[in-house]
Design an enzyme around this catalytic site. Structure first.
Site, short mmCIF file in Angstrom:
data_model
loop_
_atom_site.label_atom_id
_atom_site.label_comp_id
_atom_site.label_asym_id
_atom_site.label_seq_id
_atom_site.Cartn_x
_atom_site.Cartn_y
_atom_site.Cartn_z
N TYR A 232 52.31 76.13 58.23
CA TYR A 232 52.23 77.56 57.91
C TYR A 232 53.16 77.92 56.76
O TYR A 232 52.77 78.66 55.84
CB TYR A 232 52.59 78.37 59.16
CG TYR A 232 52.47 79.86 58.97
CD1 TYR A 232 51.25 80.44 58.66
CD2 TYR A 232 53.58 80.69 59.13
CE1 TYR A 232 51.12 81.82 58.50
CE2 TYR A 232 53.46 82.06 58.97
CZ TYR A 232 52.23 82.63 58.67
OH TYR A 232 52.12 83.99 58.51
N SER B 208 54.64 86.51 54.29
CA SER B 208 55.45 86.35 55.50
C SER B 208 56.84 85.96 55.07
O SER B 208 57.04 85.46 53.95
CB SER B 208 54.85 85.24 56.38
OG SER B 208 55.74 84.88 57.43
#
Length: 249
Positions: free
Chosen positions: A148, A135
């Site tokens: 995250y 990501s």
């Protein structure tokens, strides 16, 4: 499991929806026999039937599940580490440790378990490829996203470390770091709250799962001497993890 002896086998984790499902369909169209793994076996079986692939239940947070998955695979040419996810948007001060554990187990240790289990088969293939979906959160930090972002940074470093450790082996490694992709990702992050999930993409034109799948297909189609180390892909409306151009109506 019946796989033709001359078939090239691609494994996709987290393949019951979103990027994983789109990737499975793309690789099947390219001639791979695709083995798809996830916890939602009913959804997997429907996809596998449509693409002529194989569905196997897989929980990347469970070592026994990963070992059982790996044991029945006759060969592996491509591994797409797609399983992962986020939970919540808490500050560091208000961090929920159970949410952090889930994110680290799924994104980091899940990638480790699957990659470790399948690496011998990828090497034995003579032309293996590991694609790990990280990501832009593996490249940047943003407020309220520390659980995250730390997990994705760790997952990315795991993948990048392999690039050096496998130097000289017949395995290529590609990290793909997407920005905003409209899938079930935000729905999972907000525990099924559709209104909160929709607001993430409000006013922008996000990427869709097929955009990422097509990039993975391109990577898999490169000659064996070509290693695309890292690909960052964001929608035109996004310049950073928390920086968007949003239109208002």
């Amino acid at each position: 499991m019946t796989i033709s002896s001359d078939a090239r086998v691609a494994v996709v984790t987290g393949a019951s929806s979103g990027i994983g499902e789109a990737t499975a369909r793309t690789l099947a169209d390219q001639g791979f026999h695709v083995v798809i793994g996830a916890r939602r076996l009913d959804r997997l079986e429907k996809i596998a039937e449509e693409i002529g692939g194989t569905a196997l239940e897989l929980d990347v947070t469970d070592e026994d599940s990963v070992d059982a998955f790996a044991a029945v695979l006759p060969r592996v040419d491509v591994l797409v580490n797609n399983a992962g996810g986020a939970k919540g948007l808490a500050t560091v001060m208000e961090a929920d440790l159970d949410d952090w554990r889930w994110m680290w187990e799924t994104n980091v240790l899940g990638t480790l378990r699957v990659t470790k289990a399948l690496l011998p088969k990828l090497i034995d293939s003579g032309d293996g490829l590991v694609v790990t979906i990280t990501s832009i959160a593996a490249l940047e930090a943003y407020d309220n996203g520390s659980g995250y972002t730390t997990a994705k940074h760790a997952q990315a470093v795991l993948h990048r470390t392999l690039r050096g450790e496998l130097l000289g082996k017949p395995v290529r490694l590609t990290e793909i770091a997407p920005g905003a992709v409209e899938t079930e990702f935000s729905l999972v992050r907000f525990e099924g709250d559709q209104e909160k999930a929709d607001k993430v993409y409000e006013g922008i034109t996000p990427l869709v799962a097929q955009d990422i799948a097509e990039i993975i297909g391109f990577v898999a189609a490169r000659p064996s001497h070509v290693n695309l180390d890292q690909i960052v892909v964001r929608p035109r409306d996004q310049a950073g993890a928390g920086r968007f151009h949003r239109t208002t109506t």
